[in-house]
Design an enzyme around this catalytic site. Structure first.
Site, PDB file in Angstrom:
ATOM      1  N   TYR A   1      -6.413   6.815   3.652  1.00 58.19           N
ATOM      2  CA  TYR A   1      -6.726   5.962   2.951  1.00 58.19           C
ATOM      3  C   TYR A   1      -5.828   4.619   3.228  1.00 58.19           C
ATOM      4  CZ  TYR A   1      -5.703   2.432  -0.788  1.00 58.19           C
ATOM      5  OH  TYR A   1      -5.572   1.581  -1.427  1.00 58.19           O
TER       6      TYR A   1
ATOM      7  N   ASP B   1      -9.557   5.667  -2.568  1.00 57.93           N
ATOM      8  CA  ASP B   1      -8.536   5.953  -3.305  1.00 57.93           C
ATOM      9  C   ASP B   1      -8.951   6.458  -4.670  1.00 57.93           C
ATOM     10  OD1 ASP B   1      -9.445   3.645  -4.641  1.00 57.93           O
ATOM     11  OD2 ASP B   1      -7.425   2.800  -5.356  1.00 57.93           O
TER      12      ASP B   1
ATOM     13  N   GLU C   1       0.833  -1.228  -0.036  1.00 60.71           N
ATOM     14  CA  GLU C   1       0.023   0.017  -0.117  1.00 60.71           C
ATOM     15  C   GLU C   1       0.776   1.362  -0.013  1.00 60.71           C
ATOM     16  OE1 GLU C   1      -3.022   0.208  -0.735  1.00 60.71           O
ATOM     17  OE2 GLU C   1      -3.647  -1.745  -0.660  1.00 60.71           O
TER      18      GLU C   1
END
Length: 374
Positions: free
Chosen positions: A144, A162, A61
DNA sequence: CATCCGTGGCG
DNA sequence: TCGCCAAGGAT
């Protein structure tokens, strides 16, 4: 229930009004069924039935922030191979991490990654928290990423929003409000879709949908699992969403770079300040980058060397585009004897070993430019 | 809320 | 060639 139209036969087809697709509530089950069939096989994804490794989810991520899957893949493989666990990463030196990150961009991520690993080891006993607030408090983890790790690694019922999800949701509900003002609205709409289970799959399904079907340009609506639920599709104006205000482009900046070749096949490098552009990364010496750069005075900012230096202005320039401004550099080169010592804060690096340095791509362009014209 | 922060690919 | 933009975060 069928309309009595036996009399007209073929005429019926011509006369009947075009069937209007009725917009209806998006069914999460349809999206999950689509995901079960079409999920992308990505290196950081757990296989079906396997528990995701929070470390891998987090690492991917961070790398994927504003960065494409294709660009991330080789970096992810190298990182995971070299630092298979968060303890290994926490034990690494920052410079090793920066060198491994070089070329991927947004270098604050690499420093935050390293800091975060150490914090998780020291404060959380090497285990990522599943709690959103605790995740959010870690360096490099924002709204996020906290939601993504929580949902994907721990199946916490939350929707990471996102760019993909923003695009999907803004089309699904035909959100007219412009960005970034629309973000809170979209977050709320996304949350309203959250199913009672499979939070991780739902998150990844939305992202896969945005990445492969609901693309920024020419979305493949014919293949979408939500064709009828999508308001934008019903109106045929998918590409109008998300609505964004035009952003103005940055002004050109110019400067000079100085490549010093020492006769033992080394070049002079120094480290950039630990804040700001290309923070903590290596560079060749250079001038400031300004809007009113005066090329005739460029050599004033050349590095001070003991040896008498004859600067040669190399033909051509190096161009580079940062997020917020384009840059054009003129390059000067010089040869100095083997005995020349490096100025304070700089060091000599073997040309053969440049690839192992924490050099951003801009500096690799500069070095390649100079090496080509040596 | 606006700005800063990289890079590569694609239409 | 060029503008857009990609699994955003920090300030």
């Amino acid at each position: 229930m069928d309309a009595p139209c036996a009399i007209v036969g073929a005429m019926t087809v011509a006369v009947r009004l075009p069937r209007r697709k009725k917009s209806r509530t998006p069914e999460v089950a349809e999206l999950l069924a689509w995901y079960d069939r079409h999920a992308r096989a990505l290196p950081w994804r757990a296989r079906r039935g396997e528990r995701p490794d929070p470390y891998r989810v987090w690492l991917s991520e961070i790398m994927l922030q504003q960065t494409t899957v294709k660009a991330v893949a080789p970096y992810y493989a190298r990182f995971l191979s070299r630092w298979p666990t968060i303890d290994a990463l926490a034990a690494a030196s920052l410079d090793d991490v920066l060198r491994a990150w070089a070329g991927l961009g947004y270098y604050a991520r690499a420093r935050n990654l390293h800091t975060c690993a150490k914090v998780v080891v020291e404060l959380h006993d090497g285990q990522f928290p599943s709690d959103m607030a605790a995740l959010r408090a870690l360096p490099g983890i924002g709204d996020y990423t906290a939601a993504a790790v929580a949902a994907i690694a721990f199946n916490v019922p939350t929707v990471p929003v996102d760019g993909n999800v923003e695009r999907v949701v803004s089309r699904l509900f035909a959100v007219e409000k412009e960005f970034p003002a629309a973000k809170p609205v979209i977050k709320q709409l996304a949350a309203s879709l959250l199913p009672s289970d499979r939070a991780g799959d739902f998150a990844q399904a939305l992202m896969d949908l945005g990445a492969t079907i609901c693309s920024p340009k020419r979305p493949a609506c014919a293949l979408c699992p939500w064709p009828d639920a999508c308001l934008a599709n019903a109106r045929g104006n998918q590409e109008m969403f998300p609505r964004k205000a035009p952003k103005r482009e940055g002004q050109l900046r110019c400067g000079a770079a100085f490549v010093v070749f020492r006769s033992d096949a080394r070049v002079l490098l120094r480290r950039r300040p630990d804040k700001g552009l290309l923070a903590s990364m290596m560079e060749v010496p250079g001038s400031e980058w300004t809007h009113d750069f005066d090329q005739s005075r460029a050599q004033r900012s050349a590095p001070r060397l003991r040896a008498k230096v004859q600067w040669q202005r190399l033909r051509g320039t190096v161009r580079h585009v940062f997020t917020h401004f384009p840059l054009e550099l003129v390059v000067f080169a010089a040869q100095v004897p083997r005995a020349t010592t490096a100025p304070k804060g700089a060091r000599w690096v073997k040309i053969d070993e440049l690839r192992d340095e924490a050099l951003p791509n801009l500096m690799r362009k500069v070095l390649a430019h100079a090496l080509d014209r040596r």
